[in-house]
Design an enzyme around this catalytic site. Structure first.
Site, short mmCIF file in Angstrom:
data_model
loop_
_atom_site.label_atom_id
_atom_site.label_comp_id
_atom_site.label_asym_id
_atom_site.label_seq_id
_atom_site.Cartn_x
_atom_site.Cartn_y
_atom_site.Cartn_z
N LYS A 1 -60.05 -120.23 33.28
CA LYS A 1 -61.43 -120.72 33.11
C LYS A 1 -61.74 -121.90 34.03
O LYS A 1 -60.85 -122.56 34.56
CB LYS A 1 -61.69 -121.05 31.62
CG LYS A 1 -61.91 -119.73 30.84
CD LYS A 1 -62.33 -119.93 29.41
CE LYS A 1 -62.57 -118.55 28.78
NZ LYS A 1 -62.69 -118.60 27.32
N ARG B 1 -55.19 -115.62 24.61
CA ARG B 1 -55.92 -114.53 25.25
C ARG B 1 -55.87 -114.79 26.76
O ARG B 1 -56.44 -115.78 27.22
CB ARG B 1 -57.36 -114.52 24.73
CG ARG B 1 -58.25 -113.44 25.30
CD ARG B 1 -59.66 -113.57 24.73
NE ARG B 1 -60.54 -112.53 25.24
CZ ARG B 1 -61.17 -112.59 26.40
NH1 ARG B 1 -61.03 -113.63 27.19
NH2 ARG B 1 -61.94 -111.60 26.78
#
Ligand code: HH2
Length: 288
Positions: A229, A264
């Site tokens: 991210k 995840r």
């Protein structure tokens, strides 16, 4: 803690997750043309299935299939198009891979079609923004991931604001977990997720991750998605999401150390190694 203890196994009619070694890995499979990191790479069903099988072989316990990007600014995708993307991939992966499949959607119709196709878990980034999702999970007896987001993907990164990001995110998740229980989902099938990058600045993300043990302390199992991210790129200076693997590894190791149950990730082979080592170190340190 005996590893055979029932507390470490979460079981439901069509699935079972074993947390006896600690944290487990959820692999990301975006069947989309525009996801922030792997957009377009697995848009073709054959390539998506191949990648799903590879992630299963690399150590993923769950494959999270998404048919709509939720990157900042993303537009929503019509229901029938999401089904067209996700259903054939789920059907074939469910038949071929010995791995659980979750559907990453906040759309009830898409979730129902995915469950019919062989998915056995729902990952809802709106944490039952539509209560029918909770009823569906209860009726089909499947686990649900409740994620926090401030705003919507289209607007969430415009100007995220909190007085107390950790407290507010925790309060929201506990309220949604309570709602889930009211709708008939047993506690052990509820996973909470602070939603890294969803309506959060770099500092908000860091504050949440520094306090991830507080989420674990709620007694709900915690899922965290930091993989590749942008907050990682902001710190390391890595513009390309594919160059954020080591940055991701740091967050994964610290999450495992804090007691997170599921990470995840895109890079399953690499993160499965990180998780294995961090799990062992955590168990040894708890035994002392
Ligand atoms: N992050 C993304 C999507 N779904 N679900 C949960 N529970 N937690 C997360 O942190 C999370 C999520 C965004 O990542 P990705 O799927 O790689 O990108 P995109 O939304 O662009 O497809």
């Amino acid at each position: 803690m005996a590893s055979s203890s029932g507390r470490h196994i979460v079981e439901w009619p069509r699935g079972r997750l074993d947390f006896s070694s600690g944290c487990i890995v959820m692999g990301i499979l975006n069947v989309t043309p525009d996801s922030f990191s792997d957009g377009g790479q697995f848009f073709d069903a054959e390539r998506a299935i191949e990648h799903g099988l590879k992630m299963a072989a690399d150590g993923a316990a769950i494959i999270d299939v998404g048919a709509e990007s939720t990157r900042p600014g993303a537009e929503s995708v019509p229901t029938d198009e999401q089904m067209r993307r996700a259903v054939p991939v789920i059907e074939r992966l469910a038949r071929k891979a010995r791995v659980l499949i979750s559907i990453d959607t906040y759309n009830c119709e898409v979730a129902r079609a995915a469950l019919d196709a062989g998915a056995t878990m729902i990952n809802d980034i709106t944490a039952l923004g539509d209560e029918r999702m909770g009823r569906l999970a209860a009726e089909q007896q499947v686990p649900v991931v409740l994620m926090h987001m401030q705003g919507t993907p289209r607007t969430m990164q415009v100007e995220p604001k909190y007085d107390d990001v950790v407290g507010e995110v925790l309060d929201f998740l506990l309220a949604r977990a309570k709602l889930s229980a009211k709708l008939g989902i047993p506690k052990e099938r509820i996973f909470i997720d602070p939603g890294i990058g969803f309506g959060k600045t770099l500092e908000h993300n860091l504050e949440v991750l520094r306090n991830i043990d507080k989420f674990v302390a709620t007694g709900y199992r915690v899922l965290v998605g930091t993989s590749r991210k942008s907050f990682i790129g902001k710190i390391t200076g890595k513009e390309d999401p594919a160059d954020r693997i080591f940055g991701t590894a740091a967050t994964v190791a610290l999450c495992v150390a804090a007691g997170v149950s599921i990470v995840r990730v895109h890079d399953v082979a690499e993160m499965a190694d990180v998780v294995k080592i961090a799990n062992r170190l955590r168990i040894r340190s708890q035994e002392r």
